[in-house]
Enzyme design. Structure first.
Site, PDB file in Angstrom:
ATOM      1  N   ALA A  93       0.815  -1.213   0.000  1.00 29.92           N
ATOM      2  CA  ALA A  93       0.000   0.000   0.000  1.00 29.92           C
ATOM      3  C   ALA A  93       0.855   1.272   0.000  1.00 29.92           C
ATOM      4  O   ALA A  93       2.091   1.232   0.060  1.00 29.92           O
ATOM      5  CB  ALA A  93      -0.935  -0.013   1.206  1.00 29.92           C
ATOM      6  N   HIS A  94       0.162   2.408  -0.032  1.00 28.88           N
ATOM      7  CA  HIS A  94       0.826   3.707  -0.166  1.00 28.88           C
ATOM      8  C   HIS A  94       1.729   4.021   1.023  1.00 28.88           C
ATOM      9  O   HIS A  94       1.420   3.712   2.168  1.00 28.88           O
ATOM     10  CB  HIS A  94      -0.209   4.830  -0.346  1.00 28.88           C
ATOM     11  CG  HIS A  94      -1.213   4.921   0.766  1.00 28.88           C
ATOM     12  ND1 HIS A  94      -1.048   5.719   1.855  1.00 28.88           N
ATOM     13  CD2 HIS A  94      -2.394   4.299   0.939  1.00 28.88           C
ATOM     14  CE1 HIS A  94      -2.083   5.609   2.664  1.00 28.88           C
ATOM     15  NE2 HIS A  94      -2.922   4.736   2.124  1.00 28.88           N
ATOM     16  N   ASN A  95       2.868   4.616   0.722  1.00 26.23           N
ATOM     17  CA  ASN A  95       3.844   5.095   1.706  1.00 26.23           C
ATOM     18  C   ASN A  95       4.497   3.986   2.520  1.00 26.23           C
ATOM     19  O   ASN A  95       5.139   4.249   3.539  1.00 26.23           O
ATOM     20  CB  ASN A  95       3.221   6.123   2.649  1.00 26.23           C
ATOM     21  CG  ASN A  95       2.904   7.432   1.948  1.00 26.23           C
ATOM     22  OD1 ASN A  95       1.779   7.643   1.494  1.00 26.23           O
ATOM     23  ND2 ASN A  95       3.890   8.306   1.842  1.00 26.23           N
ATOM     24  N   SER A 121       1.714   3.061   5.027  1.00 25.95           N
ATOM     25  CA  SER A 121       2.678   3.743   5.898  1.00 25.95           C
ATOM     26  C   SER A 121       3.424   2.819   6.857  1.00 25.95           C
ATOM     27  O   SER A 121       4.059   3.286   7.799  1.00 25.95           O
ATOM     28  CB  SER A 121       1.995   4.862   6.699  1.00 25.95           C
ATOM     29  OG  SER A 121       1.460   5.834   5.827  1.00 25.95           O
TER      30      SER A 121
END
Length: 342
Positions: A242-244, A262
Site C-alpha cells: 500500500a501507499h507510503n 505507511s
C-alpha cells in the site's frame, strides 16, 4: 541452443567425467530426465534417480561417488555446489534467450522520451513523455510506461505490466506480467454527508536496484513522498503493497501477502504467503512471519519469528495450539463435572 559438457564445465569451473563432447539442448528434473537434456543432483534423497535417468549430462558434487553403475549415456560434470551451479547455468541460459535489442512495430515512444543503447521495446508498448529508459532494458509487448518514469539499466519489464507516471525503477530490476507500479493508494476521507471523498495520491513509487516484482503484484504510489522498496527486495505474485510503505534491503514477501499504508518493514524480513500486516506500524529487522499470520502492531524485537493471528512468537503459538487442540476434551470433562455437581 546447445551446450557441450566441456562448455558447461568451463562455465561452472567443473570437471567432466565421461564424454566431453556430448551436447544438450534442454533442461530436466533428474526423475524425468530425457535424452539431450541437462539435469542436476543436489539432494541425496534423489540419488536413486541418477542410476536410471535418461538425461545426457548431470551436474553433481565433486564428492559424489556412485554406489551403482551409471547409465552408459550419462556424463557427469562435477562441481563444488551443484545447486548454485545449476542456478548459475539457468541464469546464463535465460540471458541467452532474451530478446534481441530492437524496437518492434506499433510501439509508441514519445518524442521527449530518452531511450538508451541496446534496448528492446515490444509491439504495442507505450513510453510516455519525458520517460528515461536506460541501457540494455527490455520492455515487452503491451507494457505501459507513464510520463516522467525512469527505468534503470538492465531492467526487464514483462508483458502487460504498468508503471504509472513519476515512478522510479532501478537497475537490474525484474517486473513480471500484469504487475502495476504506482497505482493510487487507497486514500478516501468521509465528508459531511458520510460519503467517501477521494484524497489525491500525488507521490510515487521507488524501486531500488535488483528488486523483483511478481506477476499481478500491486505497489501503490504514496499520498505524499514515496512508497519505497529498497535494494534486493523480492515480491511474489499477487502481493499488495500500500501507499507510503517502505520495505528494507533484501526483504521478501510471498504470494497473496498484503501490507497496509505507511508501514515500515526492516531489512532481511521474510513474510509468508497470505500474511496481513496492518498500517502505520514498524517491523524489526530479520523478522520472519509464518504464512497466514496477521500482524496488527509493531514488531520491536529483531530476529523474531511470528505465527498466528494476531501473530505471537512461534514457540508460544505452538504451546497455545496444543491447548487449543485439547479444548474439546477439556470442555467435555467440564460438562461431566458440572453434571456430577448438579
Amino acid at each position: 541452443m546447445e551446450f557441450s559438457a566441456e562448455q558447461i564445465a568451463g562455465i561452472l569451473e567443473g570437471e567432466v567425467q565421461g564424454n566431453e563432447q556430448v551436447k544438450v539442448s534442454g533442461l530436466s528434473k533428474i526423475e524425468e530426465g530425457q535424452p539431450n537434456t541437462l539435469t542436476f543432483l543436489a539432494n541425496t534423497k534423489y540419488e536413486s534417480h541418477i542410476y536410471s535417468t535418461n538425461a545426457s549430462i548431470a551436474i553433481v558434487a565433486k564428492t559424489f561417488e556412485p554406489s551403482k553403475p551409471l547409465p552408459a549415456t550419462l556424463t557427469l560434470v562435477k562441481v563444488d555446489d551443484p545447486y548454485s551451479c545449476f542456478a548459475k547455468l539457468l541464469e546464463v541460459y535465460d540471458q541467452m534467450r532474451q530478446k534481441t535489442p530492437k524496437i518492434e512495430k506499433n510501439a509508441f515512444i514519445s518524442d521527449s522520451a530518452k531511450i538508451g543503447d541496446e534496448v528492446y521495446i515490444g509491439a504495442n508498448a507505450y513510453i510516455g513523455e519525458n520517460a528515461v529508459i536506460g541501457d540494455h532494458v527490455k520492455i515487452y509487448p503491451n507494457t505501459f510506461i507513464g510520463d516522467n518514469v525512469s527505468v534503470g539499466d538492465h531492467t526487464t519489464i514483462h508483458p502487460n505490466a504498468s508503471v504509472y507516471h513519476d515512478c522510479v525503477i532501478g537497475k537490474s530490476c525484474l517486473i513480471h506480467a500484469g504487475a502495476v507500479i504506482g497505482s493510487d493508494g487507497f486514500g478516501f476521507a468521509p465528508n459531511e454527508k458520510g460519503e467517501f471523498q477521494k484524497v489525491p495520491q500525488i507521490g510515487n513509487v521507488i524501486l531500488e536496484d535488483h528488486v523483483d516484482i511478481g506477476a499481478n503484484a500491486t505497489i501503490d504510489r504514496a499520498t505524499l513522498g514515496s512508497t519505497i522498496l529498497r535494494r534486493g527486495v523480492k515480491i511474489d505474485n499477487l502481493v499488495q503493497v500500500a501507499h507510503n510503505v517502505e520495505i528494507g534491503i533484501n526483504s521478501a514477501m510471498a504470494a497473496q501477502a498484503g501490507v497496509a499504508g505507511s508501514t515500515k518493514i526492516g531489512q532481511n524480513v521474510l513474510v509468508g504467503g497470505q500474511v496481513g500486516i496492518s498500517g502505520h506500524i514498524k517491523i524489526a529487522d530479520r523478522t520472519q512471519i509464518v504464512a497466514q499470520s496477521g500482524i496488527p502492531g509493531s514488531v520491536k524485537k529483531s530476529d523474531t519469528t511470528l505465527m498466528g493471528s494476531p501473530g505471537i512468537p512461534i514457540d508460544d503459538f505452538k504451546r497455545s495450539y496444543v491447548g487449543f487442540r485439547r479444548l474439546p476434551s477439556i470442555l467435555k470433562r467440564l460438562q461431566e463435572i458440572e453434571e456430577k455437581l448438579k
